[in-house]
Every structure is written in structure tokens, then in C-alpha cells.
Enzyme design. Sequence first.
Site, PDB file in Angstrom:
ATOM      1  N   ASP A   1      -7.828  64.932  58.722  1.00  0.00           N
ATOM      2  CA  ASP A   1      -8.848  64.954  59.763  1.00  0.00           C
ATOM      3  C   ASP A   1      -9.621  66.271  59.627  1.00  0.00           C
ATOM      4  O   ASP A   1      -9.274  67.142  58.827  1.00  0.00           O
ATOM      5  CB  ASP A   1      -8.228  64.785  61.161  1.00  0.00           C
ATOM      6  CG  ASP A   1      -9.261  64.240  62.150  1.00  0.00           C
ATOM      7  OD1 ASP A   1     -10.469  64.335  61.873  1.00  0.00           O
ATOM      8  OD2 ASP A   1      -8.866  63.721  63.212  1.00  0.00           O
TER       9      ASP A   1
HETATM   10  C1  BGC Z   1     -12.040  62.985  64.388  1.00  0.00           C
HETATM   11  C2  BGC Z   1     -11.927  61.858  63.383  1.00  0.00           C
HETATM   12  C3  BGC Z   1     -13.227  61.699  62.639  1.00  0.00           C
HETATM   13  C4  BGC Z   1     -13.556  63.020  61.972  1.00  0.00           C
HETATM   14  C5  BGC Z   1     -14.822  62.983  61.153  1.00  0.00           C
HETATM   15  C6  BGC Z   1     -12.592  64.262  63.781  1.00  0.00           C
HETATM   16  O1  BGC Z   1     -12.896  65.224  64.735  1.00  0.00           O
HETATM   17  O2  BGC Z   1     -10.764  63.229  64.952  1.00  0.00           O
HETATM   18  O3  BGC Z   1     -11.570  60.674  64.049  1.00  0.00           O
HETATM   19  O4  BGC Z   1     -13.133  60.651  61.716  1.00  0.00           O
HETATM   20  O5  BGC Z   1     -13.711  64.017  62.974  1.00  0.00           O
HETATM   21  O6  BGC Z   1     -15.956  62.953  61.943  1.00  0.00           O
END
Ligand code: BGC
Length: 717
Positions: free
Chosen positions: A271
Site C-alpha cells: 500500500d
Molecule cells: C489506499 C489504497 C489505495 C492506494 C493507492 C492507499 O492510501 O489505502 O487502498 O489503493 O492508496 O491510491
Amino acid sequence: MYKEFDKRVDEILAKLTLKQKIGQLNQIQQPLNVEQAELVKKWIKEGLVGSIIQAGTSTAGNDGQDGVRVDEFNEFQRIAVEESDSGIPLIFGRDVIHGHHTVMPIPLAGAAAFNPEITEKAYRCVAKEAAADNIHWTFSPMMDICTDPRWGRMVEGVGEDPYLASRVAEATIKGFQGDDLSDENSLAACAKHYLGYGFSEGGRDYHRTEISDYTLYNKVLPPFRASVAAGVATVMSSFNDINGQPVTSSKKYLTDILRGKLGFEGFVVTDWATVSRLVNQGVCENVRDSAKAAINAGVDMDMVSKTFMNELESLVLSGEVSEDIIDEAVRRVLRIKIAKGLFERPYCAEREIDMQEHIAVSREFAAESMVLLKNNGVLPLKNEGTVALAGPMLRAKRELLGTWVLDGKADIAPSFLEAFSSVAGENIKIITDKGSTVLDDSLAPFYNSDVIVLALGESHEVTGEARSVADISISKSQVELAKWAKSLGKKTVGVLFCGRPLALSEIEPYLDGILCAWHCGTETATAAAEILFGDRVPCGKTPVTFPRCTGQIPIYYNSTVAITGVCSYYGQAAERSYCDMLGTPLYPFGFGLSYTKFNISAISCNKTEIPLADIKNGESFVFSVDVANVGEFDGKETVQLYIHDKISSIMRPVRELKGFKKVLIKKGETANIEFNIGKTHLGFYGNNGEYLLEKGEFDIFVGGNCLTNNKITVKVI
Ligand code: BGC
């Protein structure tokens, strides 16, 4: 399944320098200005980049995002393919969560459809639209089981049940990835957030989690297991720790379980900046240590922290990370790039998309997802008389799309006022609150109405990432509005546009009908209006328990008995409840009304007992019920099968969903429904993750929600 590409993978890998290999493990953020774009081009040319995420901020779901830049990304790809030494194409990712230009229901609502076919169809439309905008890879579906509606991200998940979540996972992945991932209309999917993020303590986002192995194997892992079996290309390692161990530095979760037990062959992306955040979590002293911990645990691609980019080469040269580990990670990334067809078709060609078809699918999906929670005869509305409309969501458009909509167009989504007026037709006189949000004189004409319909709920702004709430109750002003409407002596209907199960016990007594319409995307308002007028018969079932108040959280259906016995299940025994509130939920899991009425016959079964050895060899019980539509409408019923393993070595839930079938039954007709229940349904996982099938008695329940008492008992001997 992705290992089939390994011969080609190894040929490519053999030609790469260490720097180029590490480049494949690096995902950078899209450039935000001209200077950054030049730097990105330089990095790509030097082979330092494997992927770009098309997001401008770390919480893309709630911040406004720039639209996609197809030409600019084609140019990045040209540099990767034609000017870099390795010539390996980039893979472009974007959070295409529940829609692209056309927006489908928020995933929580989509789960309420209990309908894998429409789910797959909808996500196929989403994939087509996004792929035409130079997106190869989406960070969806989210598979976080969650029993705490305070958590803003419950909206992105599939509710509280692992069986339903698994079926939704398969359908969503099938929709995104199609029959062939290399098809130009397919997107590589990403099962996230692996693992346990939905258990964030107190519903506070990014918080710690405490999850027993029993819960992990039986509740949290199953949808990921199903995703891997469905061929999901990638998995995202989550922000959270489990019992003090951040997932991103955990070999147990990323390698031993995900690859060892689940057999995952694609790649793991972290993440957002999760590698460098291992320092914030206090398990690594500096980012060099965090790069080492993450790659050794089984992370393949570093999302935006540039930690792999900056640290891995020297870690390999100093012998702290073996080059074999790097090779294995690169191998997994290359497998997916090959499977996606990027070597054959690196660029995005312009093409026409049939948006009208996608909007029609969105409306059908929305209608399947809406849940009729209460109806004392007011619905469907009559095609005559005067209807008064009020409520804070009456003119909302953007709110109805829900959170995590980066490219959706709010202007093509009708407001409830617009949709209701157009569906109502000429026979109905509509009066409105004239835009007033308080109880004032503008509402005086409501005295002359026959029915009052209130557009209620919450904004998408209080759902999604970093948008948790401490109180899930519907707001006081909305309760006052309903109270006032009821005080006029009018039949009053509440249509709830929301992203979580709101606590409704204060407002419920003042409403004669309640339709939970969720944030269902582009066609939310039209689908809701069509249901209110009976053009469509409601058929959604809630994938999550509706608590009466915030203090009941967590309350979920698949819990074990309390020591006082079966009747204490789900808060039904007073001594297990609270002194100041009933213990039962307001609406149980799997609940949803229809305009018609279904009678489900007593369950019959082809056998009363089966030897354990035969179950292990694949023999199963066949349970059968007749479902009669004895009401006045054609309608769909979701027939649900639950089991209770009565005696087992570890306590088992009093009800566990193990099958469902959604069937359209014409009025006056009867359908026969069968369920095969065998080894994949009757066992459970022990604390070491081993699957246990035991002898014993099983109660089998079949009905229209989790509280059905329609039961038969069978034995595994
Ligand atoms: C979120 C993810 C997301 C990623 C990319 C993160 O802050 O937890 O779910 O896919 O950002 O945008």
C-alpha cells in the site's frame, strides 16, 4: 497459473542488470508538474521504473484527482519500450474501485445484490472504460471483512461475511480480468488489503489490529483464498500490523501463507509508501532496514516510497539481501506484465465505448443492491395523488456516486428530485421543500400531500479512507424532519443514501417505509425512484448487520454461542445484552424485504448421514426447498443456506452462510432450489491453518435471512 510464463520470464531476466531488475520493483507516483515529468522520463530511460500509479495524492479516494492523461502515459511507455536498455513495458495502475466514467454501486452495496452475475457484468464494463484510458491495473477488489461501521472504509469492502465476500471476489476479478488478462479490455486486479486492515481497532483508520489465528484463517483469509483461486494477478500488502507485526514486513503472511498455503503466483505491491512506514511503525530503524525487511518478507513492488529504488542495490552488494530474492520478485512482476500482454501491446489505442450500455448495467446493478428495510404498506407508491419531497439528499449528485470515484461524472447522475420527477409521470403532483434544509414555512404545503418521501443519509465525505466516524447514528436533524413529517399524519418514506449501515433506531418509528439505496453510483436516484413506484421490485439483502446504535458495535451474525446457550446468539438473550438497549440488531445480516411474499417450504435432504471418509472423498448432502411466490408481484428472492456445526473441537458460529441462490419467481409460481453441501462447507480452519473436517451433527438452515428457523439436522458419522 502465472508460472506458465516462466520460460519467457527467465529469458528476459537473464539479460537484466541488477539495477534494471530493481527498477521493475519500483512503482512511482505520476508526475504532478513539468519538472517532475522530465525526471520521470529520465528514470524510465535508465530502467529505474517498473510501474506508475496514476494518483496525485495518498488518499486518492477522497481528494479530487486529475483526469487520466492517455497521451502522456503513452509517451512514458514509448520511452520504456523504445529508449530504455531493457525495453520492458511499464504497467500503469489506478484506483478504479467501483467505476470509471460510469459509476457502479459502492462495493458494500454491490455485495447486497447477492448476485455474482451482475457483479461480473458490471466490473467488465468498468474494465473496458478504464482500459481505454491507458490503465492496465486496478487496486481493487477490496476484500477486508469488517464488523465496525465506524470505519470509513467499510464502504469499499463486502461486509461481515467471508462466504459472500469470496463469491463477490471471484465475480469482481472475473469482471476485471475477463477470460483473458491480455485482452485489451481487461485490467489486472489487486486483492487488498492483505491482511486484516478491516479490523482496525475502534474503526480508527490505519490503526493496529489484534486478530487471532482462528479468526484470521476462518474469516479474514477466505476471500483472499478465493481471489487467488480466481487468478487475481496482484495482492496489496496492507498498512496495518497484526498483533504487533506489520504485514509488510511479515514473511509469515506474505510468503508462508499467501504463497505457501494459498498458492499465489502473481506479485505483491505494498500500500502507499508502506515500506518506508515500517520506520514509523517502529520495527525498522531506517528506510534501509525497511527495504530489507519488506523484500525479505515477500514484497515485490514498492508503491511510491522509492525505498527499493534507493536502497536495494547496496543491500544486495553488501550481501544483506540475496540476488535470488530480487530475481524471484522480478520474476513475479514479469509474469504479470507478460500475462497482461504488455510486451505485445504496450500502447493504448483510442476506441469507442458504449456508455449507454454501461449506464443501463449500472442501473440494474443499483436496483439489485438496494435493500427495503421497512414497509408497512406504503410502498410501492400509488400512481396518483400528491407526493411531497424533502431531505438533505434531495438535490445531491456527487454524494450518490460514493467515495473512491476518481473519474466518475457527477453531472450525468440525476439527483433524487430529478429522477423521482421523471419516473413519477404525469398523474402525480410533486411538491418540494424548495431547497430549505430546516423546518420552516416553506414546508407548509406538505399538509396537502398524500405521502412524504424524505431523501436522507450521509455524504460520501464521511466514508472512505481516513473518514471514520465515532457515531453511526443518522443525524438529529434528519430524525426531527421525519418526526415532523409523521406529525402531519402523512405516510412517510425514508430513502437512505449512505455508505455504511447507519444506526436508525431513533428515526425508524417515524418512517412507514425505509429503502436503503446506499451510494449506488451514476444511476442511484433512478433505480431508487423506480423501486419506490414498483417499476422494479426490491431484492437486495444486507451484507452487514444494522446495529441499533453505535454502542452495539461490533455486532455480527456469525458469532459463537455465549455460555448461556443458543438463544443468546446475536443478542437475543436479555442477560447477554445491555441494560439500556436491546441486544438484537435492528436488521440482521441477509435481511431485505420485497413487494411480493415468498414461502419457503420445509427443507428436505437426500441423506440423513454420511460417513466422514465419504465427505472427504467428495460426497455431499443435497438440500432442497420449494420457494413459492404467493404475493402480488414477480420478484427475486435470495435463498440463503446457513450451517451450525453443533459439536466441534473449537466453538463454531451459530450460523454461517454456506450457500445462496438468487432466483426470479413469477407471482403464483414455485421454484425448487437445491444446495450441495460437502467438504468445502462443513469444515473449518484450526489455529495452524489446517483444514479440519470432523464428525458430528450439523443444523442446516434455509431461508430469507440469517435468523430463519427453517432447519433440518444431518450427521457426519
Ligand atoms: C489506499 C489504497 C489505495 C492506494 C493507492 C492507499 O492510501 O489505502 O487502498 O489503493 O492508496 O491510491
